[in-house]
Design an enzyme around this catalytic site. Structure first.
Site, PDB file in Angstrom:
ATOM      1  N   CYS A 146       3.539  50.929   2.709  1.00 28.55           N
ATOM      2  CA  CYS A 146       3.309  49.557   3.190  1.00 28.55           C
ATOM      3  C   CYS A 146       3.675  48.523   2.127  1.00 28.55           C
ATOM      4  O   CYS A 146       4.358  47.531   2.421  1.00 28.55           O
ATOM      5  CB  CYS A 146       1.857  49.378   3.647  1.00 28.55           C
ATOM      6  SG  CYS A 146       0.609  49.992   2.496  1.00 28.55           S
ATOM      7  N   TYR A 147       3.251  48.742   0.890  1.00 23.88           N
ATOM      8  CA  TYR A 147       3.605  47.799  -0.168  1.00 23.88           C
ATOM      9  C   TYR A 147       5.121  47.734  -0.389  1.00 23.88           C
ATOM     10  O   TYR A 147       5.692  46.634  -0.482  1.00 23.88           O
ATOM     11  CB  TYR A 147       2.911  48.181  -1.476  1.00 23.88           C
ATOM     12  CG  TYR A 147       1.470  47.766  -1.601  1.00 23.88           C
ATOM     13  CD1 TYR A 147       1.075  46.450  -1.355  1.00 23.88           C
ATOM     14  CD2 TYR A 147       0.491  48.671  -1.994  1.00 23.88           C
ATOM     15  CE1 TYR A 147      -0.253  46.064  -1.493  1.00 23.88           C
ATOM     16  CE2 TYR A 147      -0.837  48.293  -2.133  1.00 23.88           C
ATOM     17  CZ  TYR A 147      -1.206  46.985  -1.881  1.00 23.88           C
ATOM     18  OH  TYR A 147      -2.520  46.596  -2.024  1.00 23.88           O
TER      19      TYR A 147
END
Length: 334
Positions: A146-147
Site C-alpha cells: 500500500c505504501y
C-alpha cells in the site's frame, strides 16, 4: 472464471470476497484459511445472508480442482509456499504478500530466505499504470504494498524533472487496518485513539520496494527517505512526497500527461483527502511547487487500492477483461 481466495480471515481477504461477490466475470469457487471447518458467514458476520460458502483448510491440490486463478491474502513466507505449488499445478496467482515484489537479493536482505527462487524472477509487479503489458502475459502477479503504491504513483511522473542528487522525502500516513487484523501494543484502541506516531523511520521494508521500482522504471538509484506514520483511522492512506526540481516546469501538465489515460487516477486541484477514496480503487493526486520545491500528495484506500481491489484489477488485466470490471468506484462518503 472460477477463482480461489486463500487467506480469507484477514481484512484483505474480506475485501476480496466483497469485490468478487459482484464481479461480472469471476466466480468464487473456493475460500480457505489456516483452519477451515466453518462457514464464511461465521468467519465474517458482516457477510450473513450475502454469501453462503464453506471455508476450507487451505490446500493447493483442492484449489486446482475447482479454480483457474488464486488470490493469496497470506503473510510473507507463507504465501510463497502456496504460490510455488499452485503455479506447478497450472494455477495463475495474484499474491498480495511481499514474497514476489522484490529482487531475490533485496527480499532476502529485508525479509527472510526465499523458498521459491525459481518463480521470483518471473513475477510481474502489479502496478497497472506502469506494468500493464507485462501483467497481460504473466502467470504470477506480485501485488504492490500500500505504501509503495501511493508513493510510486506520486513520485514516478517527476523522476526526470527532479534533482536526484538531493534527498527525496516521503511522509506517509496510514489507517490502522494497514497493520492487519491481529492486535498489537501500537494498534490497541487506548494507544492509537487521539494519537499519531511515526514508526520504523528510514528502516521500513517498503522503502527498498519503492527504490527498486524507481530504478527498474527510470534507471536511477535515488536517495529516498521514507517515514511512515500510524493514524487513528480505520482505513485510508495519505502520502506526501517532497523533492527539488531541476528547472521551472508546469507540474500539473507533467502529472496530467503521465495519467491522462488511466482509469483509476484522479487529479485534484486541491490537496487530496482519504475520505474521498475510501471504499474505492482510485488514487487521488495533487501537485504544487514553491520555486524549485516540489510537493506531490496522493490518497488511496490502503485495503483496496493498496491491496484487494488492485489485486482484482491485476486479475482483470491478466485474464483479458477490462480493468475496471467489478472494481469499486463509489467512496464511503460521508
Amino acid at each position: 472464471m472460477n477463482v480461489a481466495i486463500i487467506g480469507a480471515s484477514g481484512y484483505t481477504g474480506l475485501e476480496l470476497i466483497k469485490i468478487l461477490i459482484n464481479h461480472p466475470k469471476f466466480n468464487i469457487s473456493y475460500i480457505a484459511n489456516s483452519s477451515g471447518e466453518m462457514n464464511v458467514q461465521d468467519l465474517h458476520p458482516s457477510l450473513k445472508n450475502v454469501i453462503n460458502m464453506d471455508v476450507n483448510l487451505a490446500n493447493a491440490q483442492d484449489v486446482a480442482k475447482v479454480a483457474d486463478l488464486a488470490f493469496l491474502a497470506l503473510p510473507h513466507k507463507t504465501a510463497m509456499a502456496f504460490a510455488k505449488e499452485l503455479l506447478s499445478l497450472g494455477i495463475k496467482v495474484v499474491d498480495l504478500s511481499a514474497d514476489y515484489r522484490l529482487s531475490l537479493e533485496n527480499y532476502e536482505k529485508h525479509y527472510c530466505e526465499h523458498g521459491d527462487k525459481e518463480n521470483i524472477k518471473d513475477a510481474v509487479y502489479g502496478l497497472p499504470e506502469y506494468f500493464k503489458e507485462d501483467i497481460k502475459k504473466a502467470k504470477l502477479i506480485a501485488n504492490p504494498g500500500c505504501y509503495p503504491t501511493a508513493s510510486l504513483l506520486a513520485l514516478l511522473p517527476f523522476i526526470d524533472y527532479i534533482e536526484t542528487e538531493n534527498p527525496i522525502f516521503i511522509d506517509a500516513k496510514s489507517g490502522v487496518s494497514g497493520a492487519g487484523k491481529n492486535p498489537s501494543d501500537t494498534t490497541h484502541y487506548c494507544q492509537i485513539n487521539d494519537n499519531v506516531h511515526a514508526y520504523n523511520p528510514f528502516k521500513h521494508r517498503h522503502m527498498p520496494e519503492i527504490q527498486e521500482k524507481v530504478k527498474i522504471l527510470k534507471g536511477k538509484e535515488l536517495a529516498i527517505n521514507f517515514v511512515p506514520h500510524l493514524l487513528p483511522l480505520t482505513r485510508g492512506m495519505l502520502v506526501s512526497v517532497y523533492a527539488t526540481l531541476k528547472d521551472d516546469i508546469d507540474v500539473n501538465e507533467v502529472l496530467n500527461n503521465a495519467y491522462k489515460d488511466c482509469e483509476f487516477i484522479r487529479l485534484r486541484d486541491k490537496p487530496v483527502d482519504v475520505k474521498s477514496v475510501a471504499g474505492t480503487n482510485f488514487c487521488d493526486l495533487f501537485v504544487t511547487k514553491n520555486g524549485k520545491a516540489l510537493f506531490v500528495s496522493s490518497a488511496i484506500d490502503n485495503l483496496l487500492r493498496g491491496a484487494s481491489s488492485q489485486a482484482v484489477v491485476n486479475a482483470n488485466i491478466l485474464c483479458g477483461y477490462e480493468e475496471y470490471e467489478g472494481i469499486p468506484k463509489i467512496a464511503y462518503v460521508p
